[in-house]
Design an enzyme around this catalytic site. Structure first.
Site, PDB file in Angstrom:
ATOM      1  N   GLU A   1      21.570  56.206  53.343  1.00  0.00           N
ATOM      2  CA  GLU A   1      20.365  55.937  52.542  1.00  0.00           C
ATOM      3  C   GLU A   1      19.136  56.390  53.318  1.00  0.00           C
ATOM      4  O   GLU A   1      19.202  56.601  54.535  1.00  0.00           O
ATOM      5  CB  GLU A   1      20.284  54.439  52.229  1.00  0.00           C
TER       6      GLU A   1
ATOM      7  N   LYS B   1      15.812  56.588  55.505  1.00  0.00           N
ATOM      8  CA  LYS B   1      15.136  55.724  56.482  1.00  0.00           C
ATOM      9  C   LYS B   1      13.677  55.675  56.059  1.00  0.00           C
ATOM     10  O   LYS B   1      12.931  56.644  56.195  1.00  0.00           O
ATOM     11  CB  LYS B   1      15.280  56.280  57.895  1.00  0.00           C
TER      12      LYS B   1
ATOM     13  N   ASP C   1       9.783  54.919  55.845  1.00  0.00           N
ATOM     14  CA  ASP C   1       8.773  54.905  56.901  1.00  0.00           C
ATOM     15  C   ASP C   1       7.653  53.955  56.500  1.00  0.00           C
ATOM     16  O   ASP C   1       6.562  54.367  56.140  1.00  0.00           O
ATOM     17  CB  ASP C   1       8.231  56.328  57.105  1.00  0.00           C
TER      18      ASP C   1
ATOM     19  N   TYR D   1      17.189  46.794  51.554  1.00  0.00           N
ATOM     20  CA  TYR D   1      18.302  47.601  52.025  1.00  0.00           C
ATOM     21  C   TYR D   1      19.262  46.860  52.946  1.00  0.00           C
ATOM     22  O   TYR D   1      20.239  47.397  53.402  1.00  0.00           O
ATOM     23  CB  TYR D   1      17.816  48.866  52.724  1.00  0.00           C
TER      24      TYR D   1
ATOM     25  N   LYS E   1      17.472  60.948  62.420  1.00  0.00           N
ATOM     26  CA  LYS E   1      16.091  61.251  62.012  1.00  0.00           C
ATOM     27  C   LYS E   1      15.912  62.733  61.707  1.00  0.00           C
ATOM     28  O   LYS E   1      16.619  63.588  62.253  1.00  0.00           O
ATOM     29  CB  LYS E   1      15.152  60.856  63.150  1.00  0.00           C
TER      30      LYS E   1
ATOM     31  N   CYS F   1     -26.969  66.906  69.079  1.00  0.00           N
ATOM     32  CA  CYS F   1     -26.442  67.271  67.768  1.00  0.00           C
ATOM     33  C   CYS F   1     -26.310  68.785  67.621  1.00  0.00           C
ATOM     34  O   CYS F   1     -27.264  69.517  67.894  1.00  0.00           O
ATOM     35  CB  CYS F   1     -27.359  66.706  66.683  1.00  0.00           C
TER      36      CYS F   1
ATOM     37  N   CYS G   1     -29.122  69.891  64.936  1.00  0.00           N
ATOM     38  CA  CYS G   1     -30.574  69.755  65.113  1.00  0.00           C
ATOM     39  C   CYS G   1     -30.978  69.560  66.568  1.00  0.00           C
ATOM     40  O   CYS G   1     -32.161  69.454  66.879  1.00  0.00           O
ATOM     41  CB  CYS G   1     -31.103  68.597  64.273  1.00  0.00           C
TER      42      CYS G   1
ATOM     43  N   CYS H   1     -25.714  61.265  65.183  1.00  0.00           N
ATOM     44  CA  CYS H   1     -27.041  61.855  65.235  1.00  0.00           C
ATOM     45  C   CYS H   1     -27.930  60.939  64.395  1.00  0.00           C
ATOM     46  O   CYS H   1     -27.595  60.615  63.264  1.00  0.00           O
ATOM     47  CB  CYS H   1     -27.000  63.256  64.631  1.00  0.00           C
TER      48      CYS H   1
ATOM     49  N   CYS I   1     -32.177  65.810  60.252  1.00  0.00           N
ATOM     50  CA  CYS I   1     -31.128  66.742  60.714  1.00  0.00           C
ATOM     51  C   CYS I   1     -30.588  67.542  59.520  1.00  0.00           C
ATOM     52  O   CYS I   1     -30.174  66.958  58.511  1.00  0.00           O
ATOM     53  CB  CYS I   1     -30.003  65.956  61.373  1.00  0.00           C
TER      54      CYS I   1
HETATM   55  S1  IVH Z   1      18.978  48.674  57.969  1.00  0.00           S
HETATM   56  C1  IVH Z   1      19.763  46.808  62.393  1.00  0.00           C
HETATM   57  N1  IVH Z   1      18.109  50.476  56.381  1.00  0.00           N
HETATM   58  O1  IVH Z   1      14.500  51.015  60.615  1.00  0.00           O
HETATM   59  C2  IVH Z   1      18.711  47.191  61.482  1.00  0.00           C
HETATM   60  N2  IVH Z   1      16.725  49.877  58.212  1.00  0.00           N
HETATM   61  O2  IVH Z   1      15.203  51.010  63.551  1.00  0.00           O
HETATM   62  C3  IVH Z   1      19.305  47.538  60.199  1.00  0.00           C
HETATM   63  N3  IVH Z   1      14.606  51.094  58.258  1.00  0.00           N
HETATM   64  O3  IVH Z   1      13.264  47.936  61.548  1.00  0.00           O
HETATM   65  C4  IVH Z   1      18.249  47.902  59.301  1.00  0.00           C
HETATM   66  N4  IVH Z   1      14.929  52.284  56.450  1.00  0.00           N
HETATM   67  O4  IVH Z   1      12.416  48.837  59.377  1.00  0.00           O
HETATM   68  C5  IVH Z   1      17.843  49.776  57.472  1.00  0.00           C
HETATM   69  N5  IVH Z   1      17.484  52.087  54.833  1.00  0.00           N
HETATM   70  C6  IVH Z   1      17.226  51.353  55.929  1.00  0.00           C
HETATM   71  C7  IVH Z   1      16.022  51.516  56.636  1.00  0.00           C
HETATM   72  C8  IVH Z   1      15.809  50.763  57.792  1.00  0.00           C
HETATM   73  C9  IVH Z   1      14.088  52.010  57.434  1.00  0.00           C
HETATM   74  C10 IVH Z   1      13.883  50.594  59.449  1.00  0.00           C
HETATM   75  C11 IVH Z   1      13.800  49.121  59.542  1.00  0.00           C
HETATM   76  C12 IVH Z   1      14.188  48.762  60.939  1.00  0.00           C
HETATM   77  C13 IVH Z   1      14.241  50.069  61.608  1.00  0.00           C
HETATM   78  C14 IVH Z   1      15.366  50.037  62.595  1.00  0.00           C
END
Ligand code: IVH
Length: 695
Positions: A141, A143, A145, A253, A342, A436, A439, A454, A459
């Protein structure tokens, strides 16, 4: 068959909700406890259909009606208020600090790597640990951000929301999290589990991030560097009304502790979350039969990730079976059964050719790097902001340096670092100018800010930016006046102040390079058209510090015409909604400068006609503020409309700025507050007398 039954049941529910609504409108005191519960159920249903299923059951107007009926009932029966009532969504509580909360089960982090081949090693380690010789089924799934969050549901009710914090203890941000519309305040089930801790991410979509920053800019507020910062900053607001105004989303998740519910696999977690009304982003998740399939999915997602509505920074790969997860347990601070692969951010190398400084409308100096154009993540990048001296020192960026630039998601490109080995030995650290660039007057550093400014009111760079703001769409809206024209007008000395726009002649324009007759006519026409404006636009156009569009509107509604605004005194300014000491001082300072006042006079003399603010100034209640509490002899919305039609102003809360609190039967806590503050308390009859008696 089933869906038909479902439809008719929704219809029935709507009908009975409408009945309760009508009853509440007439007199919320009459509503019974059971009816209150049914209305809460109904509004939860509406929320779920709108935010989770994306299939609204009623119009926005109908929703607002049900919602405000709920609020009215709760005001009359404060003891009934449920922790899971949808009315908590609007925020309101202002906390002094966040309290801490300990996670029942620590929130771990994930091991991660940037190389998809490491996934194969990860799979091998698991095989070794479990003494197996074949790969496993995985759940892969995105990750996300954003900001990780734990939602604690006890018997189906959201009782607490904690940030991750240090993994053991987080901050209690429950009131803020309750304002996130897609988070269920109550799980969508008749038989809720005793305990369910849902873990997931709070984030802001790329589109919402863009609008949020546009709004911040328009209001003269600081903008956010990226969606992650915006989400984190929004959750950490002590005033939950601010959080409520931010477009936050949540995707679940993972699990914390749970009791009274079972999960077989990670796919099952997603399915159960969905059934319970917890949002997930299943669209980008995939069950993979072995690790090879995961590697393929990683490659696929890396190519398509930009199409997702939010930023992601990789793939999280989990053993799908919960039983196997439990067998694997954890190592150090990470689970053995999950890892993150990543995506490499798009980076490129280029050379800083020059560092120059931009002067903003408020005189703030921003250093910008001009680089040899280079492609990063599909777009050509030439400029990158260096923010301030501190940032330049931290990264030690110098003119002539070879630098690495990075573009993560849709975020503005930034210089990540300078490659010191490629640096010319003779190069020197970059220092911001002391004077500046436009000016040459000395720059000043404010002790509380990381910016230097400034302060020269004449200016030319500040003038250009102020003129651009003045002419912009939401200000005076001089439609055909592009930025290039403004620069040319200033450079050729034709425009030295706002009012000079209105003295431009066709011959002036025709004398300028490449200026055709038609385009000169267009510019002059749009200048002429801009003369008719509103007081709110006019005040906003002046570019007074901290006066964004909304504050300008409040000022306009209060002062109603230019003369009264120009003569504003501190006590009057402090009466304006949402204006505090800092903003009032900024307006007073601006007005105390003679050239500013002259500028306003000159603009009016040049023919700018400012329509009186929309408030009914001739009404008998003009200039008087009201707030209603309790049940009046007529419906509240009718009473409010009548006050406004007669020029009165409605405030949203009791403060010393309130002139009259209008009290009906069974008033709420507003009455106590008003009495404490010495606000005059009257009944509806007295309002009617005020309307009738005054000319
Ligand atoms: S599962 C043991 N699923 O990644 C942690 N984490 O480095 C299991 N994160 O603090 C978390 N997307 O904020 C999981 N699909 C996802 C995620 C996810 C982002 C973040 C989460 C966690 C960090 C772990």
């Amino acid at each position: 068959m089933k869906s038909k039954y479902f439809m008719s049941s929704i219809k029935d529910q709507k009908k009975s909700a409408e009945k309760i609504f009508t009853k509440a409108r007439a007199n919320p005191v009459e509503v019974t406890h059971d009816e209150y519960h049914s209305l809460v159920d109904w509004v939860h249903q509406l929320d779920y259909n709108y935010h989770t299923l994306d299939k609204p059951l009623v119009s926005d107007k109908e929703y607002d009606d049900f919602f405000s009926a709920l609020k009215d009932i709760e005001l009359k029966h404060p003891k009934w208020l449920m922790v899971s009532s949808p009315t908590h969504r609007v925020g309101g509580a202002v906390l002094p600090v966040f309290t801490k909360g300990t996670h029942r089960m620590p929130m771990l982090s994930l091991a991660n790597s940037y190389d998809p081949e490491d996934l194969v090693d990860f799979d091998q380690r698991i095989q070794n640990f479990l003494k197996m010789d074949s790969s496993f089924e995985y759940f892969a799934e995105p990750k996300f951000d954003g900001l990780s969050m734990e939602l604690i549901y006890e018997n189906g009710i959201l009782v607490k929301a904690l940030t991750r914090g240090d993994g053991v203890t987080g901050e209690d941000v429950t009131v803020n999290v309750k304002t996130i519309k897609s988070i269920p305040l109550r799980l969508n089930t008749k038989k809720p589990p005793e305990l369910l801790e849902v873990r997931g991410e709070v984030l802001i979509t790329k589109e919402d991030f863009k609008s949020l920053n546009e709004f911040q800019e328009k209001e003269g507020l600081p903008t956010f560097a990226n969606p992650r910062n915006a989400a984190a900053g929004s959750i950490r607001q002590l005033d939950s009304k601010i959080t409520a105004s931010r477009p936050l989303k949540f995707f679940g998740y993972n699990l914390g502790e749970y009791k009274g519910i079972t999960f077989l696999s990670q796919s099952d977690v997603y399915e159960k979350f969905k059934d319970l009304g917890v949002p997930t982003y299943i669209q980008a998740a995939r069950v993979c039969e072995n690790i090879q399939a995961v590697v393929e999915y990683y490659k696929e997602l890396e190519l398509t990730k930009s199409k997702l509505p939010f930023d992601i920074d990789g793939l999280v790969v989990k053993i799908n079976s919960i039983k196997t997860q439990e067998e694997l347990g954890m190592v150090a601070k990470s689970p053995r059964w999950a890892t993150a692969a990543k995506f490499k951010p798009d980076t490129a190398e280029t050379v800083v050719e020059e560092i120059f400084c931009q002067v903003g409308r408020t005189g703030a100096i921003t250093p910008v790097a001009l680089m040899t154009p280079v492609k990063v993540g599909g777009v050509t990048v030439t400029y990158a902001t260096l923010h301030n001296q501190e940032e330049i020192d931290r990264k030690d960026i110098r003119v002539g340096d070879t630098v690495v630039i990075q573009r993560a998601g849709d975020v503005i490109p930034e210089i990540v670092k300078s490659i010191a080995e490629k640096r010319d030995k003779k190069s020197k650290p970059y220092k911001l100018p002391t004077h500046c660039p436009a000016c040459n007057s000395e720059l000043h550093e404010h002790p509380d800010e990381a910016v230097i400014r400034c302060l020269n009111s004449e200016c030319p760079a500040i003038l250009k930016e102020s003129l651009k703001h003045f002419a912009s769409r939401r200000a005076m809206n001089i439609e055909k006046m592009g930025n290039r024209w403004i620069e040319t007008f200033v450079d050729s000395n034709l425009v030295k102040s706002f009012v000079d726009f209105y003295g431009l002649k066709k011959s002036d324009l025709l004398n300028l390079d490449r200026q055709g007759e038609k385009s000169a006519d267009n510019i002059l026409k749009s200048i002429e058209q801009s003369k008719k404006t509103t007081l709110a636009r006019f005040i906003y156009a002046l570019g007074i510090r901290y006066i964004g569009e909304t504050t300008a509107k409040h000022l306009a509604d209060h002062f109603l015409n230019v003369d009264r605004f120009v003569d504003a005194q501190e006590d009057e300014l402090m009466k304006v909604p949402e204006i505090g000491e800092k903003v009032a001082q900024s307006v007073l300072t601006w007005l105390s400068i003679k050239s500013n006042r002259n500028q306003v006079k000159a603009l009016i003399a040049a023919g700018i006609s400012v329509a009186e603010a929309k408030v009914n100034t001739s009404g008998p209640l003009s200039g008087i503020s009201f707030l209603i509490t309790g049940t009046l002899p007529i419906a509240r919305d009718k009473a409010q409309a009548q006050i406004q039609e007669n020029g009165g102003k409605l405030l949203s809360g009791v403060s010393s700025k309130l002139n009259f609190l209008v009290v009906g039967d069974e008033p709420g806590s507003k009455l106590d507050k008003a009495t404490n503050l010495g606000v005059t308390v009257i009944d509806w009859n007295e309002v009617l007398k005020m309307i009738e008696n005054r000319p």
